[in-house]
Scaffold this active site. Structure first.
Site, short mmCIF file in Angstrom:
data_model
loop_
_atom_site.label_atom_id
_atom_site.label_comp_id
_atom_site.label_asym_id
_atom_site.label_seq_id
_atom_site.Cartn_x
_atom_site.Cartn_y
_atom_site.Cartn_z
N TYR A 40 6.63 -9.75 6.90
CA TYR A 40 6.36 -7.98 7.45
C TYR A 40 7.36 -8.28 9.14
O TYR A 40 6.97 -8.88 9.65
CB TYR A 40 4.98 -7.53 7.52
N ASP B 103 0.97 -1.32 0.28
CA ASP B 103 -0.57 -0.12 -0.28
C ASP B 103 0.72 1.21 -0.08
O ASP B 103 2.19 0.85 0.64
CB ASP B 103 -1.07 -0.13 1.14
#
EC number: 5.4.99.12
Length: 297
Positions: A144, A72
């Protein structure tokens, strides 16, 4: 004295055309601060847009990258993986071949791309992709990390792009307990933005928290993540860590059939994609097929 006529010169021979396509694997890092995400968007600066433009210039033919994770806006990466298909006859003239014996095949191309790309995106390595490799569909899992600082003054300026300021106390024991309830194969609809035709069933393989002084870090691993899922998980768990929600609340969210509005999504800049795992080369093609089937189910 007789004159002999010289035979006519043969027309210059063009080099033979090389047919086919070469798939390249690219390992990529970027600072997501000034990008509107990975995916190309009209009128927006994106990571894929900058990379596609540089590669198209060098290869003199339009190319398009496919990435393991479409991050994003504002999200960073130190271990993004992508692939690109390049016409084989575009490779020979794309970069100089001069180099040292033993140098990696695409080291000159890597150096040339470094001059075409802005400072906030780098291609770290280029290799020929093995048969069956697809950066997105062959991936086994994505890793992540989310970083935040509980320091009362916020985040030191040198780290402000990559760490979220959270100057409030957090109960990591409560967050860890709530995280355990989210592990495994579930429908994470409550934590995902809706995307038409996309499944929200994911296998969450790691979600743990650690503290080093005022730095709090979450490690999050899954087979794949749906849109905004990692930041939503972090946002919900922060509510637990501040005792605004019970440790059992996240388990209850797993029963939802749509996105929940009961928690805020964590800010993008604290999140970094650090690694993508792939199976052995002889399993890439089968993994590709299995993933496509699951994602379309």
């Amino acid at each position: 004295m007789s004159l002999t006529r010289r035979p006519p010169k043969s027309p210059p021979q063009r080099p033979p055309r090389i047919s086919g396509v070469v798939r390249l694997r690219l390992d990529i890092a970027y600072d997501g601060t000034d990008f509107a995400g990975w995916a190309a968007q009209v009128g927006q600066r994106t990571v894929a847009g900058d990379l596609d433009a540089a590669l198209t210039t060098i290869f003199r033919t339009p190319v398009r990258l496919r990435a393991a994770g479409r991050t994003d806006a504002g999200v960073h990466a130190s271990g993004q993986v992508a692939h690109v298909d390049v016409p084989a006859d575009a490779l020979p003239n794309a970069y100089p071949r001069a180099g040292h014996v033993g140098d990696p095949e695409f080291l000159p191309l890597l150096r040339r791309l470094g001059r075409f790309l802005p400072a906030d995106v780098r291609i770290l390595d280029i290799t020929r992709a093995p048969a069956g490799f697809d950066a997105r569909f062959s991936a086994l899992r994505r890793h992540y990390v989310y970083r935040l600082s509980t320091a009362p003054y916020g985040v030191e300026p040198q780290q402000a792009r990559y760490i979220t300021a959270w100057p409030r106390e957090l109960d990591l024991d409560a967050m860890t307990a709530a995280s355990r309830d989210l592990m495994g194969l579930h429908d994470f609809a409550a934590f995902c933005r809706h995307r038409e035709g996309a499944t929200t069933i994911r296998d969450l393989q790691r979600l743990d928290w650690s503290r080093a002084g005022t730095l709090v870090t979450a490690h999050v691993t899954a087979d794949a993540f749906c849109w905004s899922m990692v930041r939503s998980l972090v946002g919900a768990l922060l509510a637990v860590g501040e005792h605004r929600r019970a440790t059992t609340w996240c388990r209850e969210l797993l029963t939802a059939t749509g996105r929940s509005s009961d928690f805020a999504v964590a800010p993008a800049h604290g999140l970094t994609l650090i690694q993508v795992d792939y199976p052995p080369d002889d399993q890439l093609a089968s993994r590709n097929l299995v993933t496509r089937d699951v994602r379309s189910g």
